[in-house]
Motif scaffolding. Sequence first.
Motif, mmCIF file in Angstrom:
data_model
loop_
_atom_site.group_PDB
_atom_site.id
_atom_site.type_symbol
_atom_site.label_atom_id
_atom_site.label_comp_id
_atom_site.label_asym_id
_atom_site.label_seq_id
_atom_site.Cartn_x
_atom_site.Cartn_y
_atom_site.Cartn_z
ATOM 1 N N PRO A 80 0.817 -1.226 0.000
ATOM 2 C CA PRO A 80 0.000 0.000 0.000
ATOM 3 C C PRO A 80 0.849 1.274 0.000
ATOM 4 C CG PRO A 80 -0.859 -1.546 1.599
ATOM 5 C CD PRO A 80 0.443 -2.092 1.123
ATOM 6 N N GLY A 81 2.011 1.236 0.611
ATOM 7 C CA GLY A 81 2.900 2.391 0.611
ATOM 8 C C GLY A 81 3.442 2.675 -0.781
ATOM 9 N N THR A 84 0.702 4.222 -2.707
ATOM 10 C CA THR A 84 0.557 5.618 -2.271
ATOM 11 C C THR A 84 1.623 6.490 -2.930
ATOM 12 O OG1 THR A 84 -0.345 4.904 -0.152
ATOM 13 C CG2 THR A 84 0.515 7.148 -0.261
ATOM 14 N N LEU A 87 0.513 7.238 -6.468
ATOM 15 C CA LEU A 87 -0.636 8.148 -6.441
ATOM 16 C C LEU A 87 -0.192 9.575 -6.132
ATOM 17 C CD1 LEU A 87 -3.717 8.665 -6.487
ATOM 18 C CD2 LEU A 87 -3.762 7.972 -4.091
ATOM 19 N N VAL A 88 0.655 9.733 -5.136
ATOM 20 C CA VAL A 88 1.136 11.059 -4.750
ATOM 21 C C VAL A 88 2.030 11.643 -5.851
ATOM 22 C CG1 VAL A 88 2.577 12.288 -3.064
ATOM 23 C CG2 VAL A 88 0.844 10.666 -2.289
ATOM 24 N N ALA A 127 -4.009 4.226 -9.957
ATOM 25 C CA ALA A 127 -3.529 5.277 -9.063
ATOM 26 C C ALA A 127 -3.071 6.491 -9.871
ATOM 27 C CB ALA A 127 -2.398 4.760 -8.178
ATOM 28 N N VAL A 171 -6.199 10.261 -1.000
ATOM 29 C CA VAL A 171 -5.188 9.221 -0.786
ATOM 30 C C VAL A 171 -5.685 8.193 0.223
ATOM 31 C CG1 VAL A 171 -2.859 8.765 0.084
ATOM 32 C CG2 VAL A 171 -3.257 10.700 -1.443
ATOM 33 N N VAL A 175 -6.274 4.533 -1.859
ATOM 34 C CA VAL A 175 -5.289 3.447 -1.738
ATOM 35 C C VAL A 175 -5.928 2.144 -1.262
ATOM 36 C CG1 VAL A 175 -3.195 2.691 -0.529
ATOM 37 C CG2 VAL A 175 -3.298 4.973 -1.563
#
Length: 185
Positions: A80-81, A84, A87-88, A127, A171, A175
């Motif tokens: 998941p990190g 993320t 996505l970021v 994402a 976020v 996620v």
Amino acid sequence: LAMLTTAVGLLPVPVAFFAAAVAIVLFKVIPLRDVYQSLDGPILVMLAVLIPVSDSLRTTGATALVAAELARFGTVLPAPGALTLILVAAMAVTPFLNNAATVLVMAPVASEFAADLGYRPEAFLMAVAIGAGCDFLTPIGHQCNTLVMGPGGYRFSDYPRLGLPLSFLVVIVAVPMLAIVWPMN
């Protein structure tokens, strides 16, 4: 019809939707004059230019290089990190490009990133799509932000003040939902 033919696998998405657009014009559902007036020249030129840029990033290895650098950070993160992070990254690029251009540039990076980490690419590509559509930090990254700036009486500084909490919310929700709908392993 375009959605039906793609859903049953008769035609690829670009062919089906291009045929639908041509049919709409041929059958005069939309007058040709309106079609020409609705075309945004600068956006078309920018997208036409960014397609070869995106391809050149991939063929020269720049995409792999960026993905490898991101993967260095991603290896110490749980799945998941890593999701993320992509996505970021897409959310960070989209204020400087429009959302379609962000997808053209970031999609190959996300795909390569997922492959480097041994994950399936679907969640990472989604994402990118979500991040590209979520520019709440500037009035220039998305046309809707620009449209409401004048009538709403907003200043440039209002966007990050209100948009940052909204970006965090995206976020936080996106996620886990991406991981559920498109498992990475």
